[in-house]
Design a protein around this motif. Structure first.
Motif, PDB file in Angstrom:
ATOM      1  N   LYS A  92      -7.364   9.167  -8.711  1.00 33.08           N
ATOM      2  CA  LYS A  92      -7.343   9.624  -9.824  1.00 33.08           C
ATOM      3  C   LYS A  92      -6.425   9.994 -10.493  1.00 33.08           C
ATOM      4  N   GLY A  93      -5.446   8.390 -10.168  1.00 29.68           N
ATOM      5  CA  GLY A  93      -4.651   8.544 -10.796  1.00 29.68           C
ATOM      6  C   GLY A  93      -3.059   9.250 -10.269  1.00 29.68           C
ATOM      7  N   ALA A  94      -3.300   9.549  -9.176  1.00 31.06           N
ATOM      8  CA  ALA A  94      -1.992  10.492  -8.552  1.00 31.06           C
ATOM      9  C   ALA A  94      -1.510  10.232  -7.666  1.00 31.06           C
ATOM     10  N   THR A  95      -0.372  10.785  -6.848  1.00 31.51           N
ATOM     11  CA  THR A  95       0.398  10.804  -5.689  1.00 31.51           C
ATOM     12  C   THR A  95       0.252  11.614  -4.601  1.00 31.51           C
ATOM     13  N   TRP A  96      -0.463  10.776  -3.644  1.00 34.59           N
ATOM     14  CA  TRP A  96      -0.511  11.101  -2.434  1.00 34.59           C
ATOM     15  C   TRP A  96       0.272  11.135  -1.502  1.00 34.59           C
ATOM     16  N   THR A  97       0.162  12.131  -0.290  1.00 34.62           N
ATOM     17  CA  THR A  97       0.685  12.466   0.841  1.00 34.62           C
ATOM     18  C   THR A  97      -0.551  11.620   1.918  1.00 34.62           C
ATOM     19  N   ALA A  98       0.215  11.056   3.071  1.00 30.64           N
ATOM     20  CA  ALA A  98      -0.837  10.697   4.000  1.00 30.64           C
ATOM     21  C   ALA A  98       0.468  10.790   5.466  1.00 30.64           C
ATOM     22  N   THR A  99      -0.334  11.156   6.194  1.00 31.30           N
ATOM     23  CA  THR A  99       0.612  11.031   7.741  1.00 31.30           C
ATOM     24  C   THR A  99      -0.550  10.879   8.924  1.00 31.30           C
ATOM     25  N   LEU A 100       0.326   9.171   8.990  1.00 35.77           N
ATOM     26  CA  LEU A 100       0.366   8.931  10.266  1.00 35.77           C
ATOM     27  C   LEU A 100       0.519   9.185  11.405  1.00 35.77           C
ATOM     28  N   THR A 101      -0.241  10.176  12.700  1.00 38.95           N
ATOM     29  CA  THR A 101      -0.332  10.786  13.548  1.00 38.95           C
ATOM     30  C   THR A 101      -0.833   9.311  14.635  1.00 38.95           C
ATOM     31  N   THR A 102       0.859   9.572  15.365  1.00 38.28           N
ATOM     32  CA  THR A 102       0.897   8.058  16.261  1.00 38.28           C
ATOM     33  C   THR A 102       1.010   9.012  17.995  1.00 38.28           C
ATOM     34  N   ASN A 103       0.933   7.854  18.433  1.00 39.34           N
ATOM     35  CA  ASN A 103       1.114   8.197  20.193  1.00 39.34           C
ATOM     36  C   ASN A 103       2.853   8.545  20.044  1.00 39.34           C
ATOM     37  N   CYS A 104       3.461   8.142  18.977  1.00 42.32           N
ATOM     38  CA  CYS A 104       4.630   8.132  18.210  1.00 42.32           C
ATOM     39  C   CYS A 104       5.653   9.057  17.971  1.00 42.32           C
ATOM     40  N   GLY A 105       4.761   9.859  17.772  1.00 35.53           N
ATOM     41  CA  GLY A 105       4.676  11.171  16.580  1.00 35.53           C
ATOM     42  C   GLY A 105       4.474  10.689  14.793  1.00 35.53           C
ATOM     43  N   ASP A 106       4.634  11.448  13.961  1.00 30.23           N
ATOM     44  CA  ASP A 106       3.807  11.219  12.905  1.00 30.23           C
ATOM     45  C   ASP A 106       4.988  10.426  11.861  1.00 30.23           C
ATOM     46  N   ILE A 107       4.009   9.458  11.080  1.00 24.60           N
ATOM     47  CA  ILE A 107       4.513   8.385  10.429  1.00 24.60           C
ATOM     48  C   ILE A 107       4.264   9.035   8.723  1.00 24.60           C
ATOM     49  N   VAL A 108       5.167   9.515   7.720  1.00 28.48           N
ATOM     50  CA  VAL A 108       4.183  10.084   6.381  1.00 28.48           C
ATOM     51  C   VAL A 108       4.668   9.086   5.078  1.00 28.48           C
ATOM     52  N   LEU A 109       3.712   8.796   4.735  1.00 24.70           N
ATOM     53  CA  LEU A 109       3.425   7.807   4.015  1.00 24.70           C
ATOM     54  C   LEU A 109       3.195   8.526   2.382  1.00 24.70           C
ATOM     55  N   GLU A 110       3.918   7.972   1.237  1.00 25.05           N
ATOM     56  CA  GLU A 110       3.505   8.603  -0.156  1.00 25.05           C
ATOM     57  C   GLU A 110       2.231   7.493  -0.415  1.00 25.05           C
ATOM     58  N   LEU A 111       1.465   7.396  -1.339  1.00 29.69           N
ATOM     59  CA  LEU A 111       0.479   6.392  -1.816  1.00 29.69           C
ATOM     60  C   LEU A 111       0.358   6.835  -3.463  1.00 29.69           C
ATOM     61  N   ASP A 112       0.491   5.644  -4.619  1.00 33.10           N
ATOM     62  CA  ASP A 112       0.573   6.063  -5.413  1.00 33.10           C
ATOM     63  C   ASP A 112      -0.355   4.983  -6.450  1.00 33.10           C
ATOM     64  N   GLY A 113      -1.307   6.556  -6.953  1.00 28.47           N
ATOM     65  CA  GLY A 113      -2.651   5.998  -7.412  1.00 28.47           C
ATOM     66  C   GLY A 113      -3.025   5.467  -8.568  1.00 28.47           C
ATOM     67  N   ALA A 114      -1.521   5.490  -8.915  1.00 30.48           N
ATOM     68  CA  ALA A 114      -0.917   5.075 -10.540  1.00 30.48           C
ATOM     69  C   ALA A 114      -1.021   3.853 -10.225  1.00 30.48           C
ATOM     70  N   LYS A 115      -0.406   2.952  -9.784  1.00 31.07           N
ATOM     71  CA  LYS A 115      -0.396   1.608  -9.646  1.00 31.07           C
ATOM     72  C   LYS A 115      -1.266   0.399  -8.523  1.00 31.07           C
ATOM     73  N   ALA A 116      -1.023   1.378  -7.750  1.00 28.63           N
ATOM     74  CA  ALA A 116      -2.797   0.704  -7.131  1.00 28.63           C
ATOM     75  C   ALA A 116      -3.823   1.768  -6.848  1.00 28.63           C
ATOM     76  N   PRO A 117      -4.878   1.621  -7.800  1.00 28.94           N
ATOM     77  CA  PRO A 117      -5.742   2.690  -7.925  1.00 28.94           C
ATOM     78  C   PRO A 117      -6.654   2.481  -6.341  1.00 28.94           C
ATOM     79  N   GLN A 118      -6.895   0.705  -6.326  1.00 28.20           N
ATOM     80  CA  GLN A 118      -8.082   1.168  -5.422  1.00 28.20           C
ATOM     81  C   GLN A 118      -7.593   1.161  -4.208  1.00 28.20           C
ATOM     82  N   ALA A 119      -6.530   0.573  -3.861  1.00 27.74           N
ATOM     83  CA  ALA A 119      -6.163   0.190  -2.651  1.00 27.74           C
ATOM     84  C   ALA A 119      -5.992   1.500  -1.900  1.00 27.74           C
TER      85      ALA A 119
END
Length: 262
Positions: A92-119
């Motif tokens: 949607k050309g939007a910004t998304w927040t992704a949380t990777l819950t790992t065995n070492c804790g959370d890693i938080v990502l911000e995804l750019d749906g405008a610059k890399a929509p397919q990824a």
């Protein structure tokens, strides 16, 4: 021979035949009883054996040296997937927040749906499909200009795919990937080489490949986790002294993605 003698003789012959028949019947019955006992015993033995196997505790995974604050990672599920490439409009050309819950804790990502929509569309689909459930991060780089942690293959081998591929988008022309960059890992094919694997850059990295690698977001929290894993080094026998499987294991347990509201 008198008639009485003939009758007595006939009676004795008949009694003998009856005794023989009765003996044979008793033998057959006895054989059946023995067979039933043997069969029952075999079933009991099989059930007891099966129960013993069922109650036998699983062989525990060999303990690995984890980084501080990390738990032992789970066994990987070891499977890829056969999914279809999602429509990039999903992002949607939007910004998304992704949380990777790992065995070492959370890693938080911000995804750019405008610059890399397919990824981003692919990432969203794989997260919602639990594609990365209990998947190890299998490749670590700790060189002077190659500092990254590669994740996203549920088989843990680096060979697993989601069943589709797509091309490079939003790659830097100068081949520079600064600390905090989130980018897609890929095969040598820049047209169909992207799939489910990605890398977290924890130090300024140079990747001079002409086609480049898709930058589709940034790491907003949890880079210290990557730093701890990197500090433990790489296992011997890898690609080089500075590239290989991490000594301190880290696995993605699950991934949650939400659209970021404006």
């Amino acid at each position: 021979m008198t008639k009485k003698q003939e009758r007595d003789r006939a009676r004795r012959r008949w009694e003998k035949q009856q005794a023989t028949t009765a003996a044979r019947a008793e033998k057959r019955a006895r054989n059946k009883r023995v067979g039933a006992i043997v069969a029952t015993t075999a079933i009991v033995i099989a059930l007891v054996g099966g129960l013993a196997v069922a109650l036998k505790p699983d062989t525990p995974a060999k303990a690995q040296t984890t980084a501080a604050g990390c738990e032992q990672p789970p066994q990987p599920l070891g499977t890829s997937a056969k999914l279809e490439l999602p429509d990039k409009a999903t992002a949607k050309g939007a910004t998304w927040t992704a949380t990777l819950t790992t065995n070492c804790g959370d890693i938080v990502l911000e995804l750019d749906g405008a610059k890399a929509p397919q990824a981003v569309a692919s990432f969203i689909q794989l997260a919602r499909a639990d594609y990365w459930l209990n998947s190890p991060c299998q490749r670590l780089g700790i060189g002077d200009s190659f500092k990254l942690l590669q994740c996203g293959d549920p088989t843990g081998t680096g060979e697993g795919t989601p069943g589709y591929g797509f091309g490079v988008e939003n790659a830097p022309k100068d081949g520079k990937y600064p600390r905090g960059t989130l980018a897609m890992a890929r095969t040598k094919d820049p047209v169909k080489g992207n799939g489910g694997q990605f890398f977290l850059v924890n130090g300024d990295t140079s990747l001079p490949d002409a086609a480049g690698y898709s930058i589709f977001g940034t790491i907003t929290k949890g880079l210290d986790i990557v730093d701890k894993v990197a500090a433990a080094g790489v296992q011997p026998g890898g690609e080089s002294a500075t590239i290989g499987a991490p000594v301190a294991p880290i696995s993605i347990l699950r991934v949650a993605v939400t659209e970021k509201k404006a």
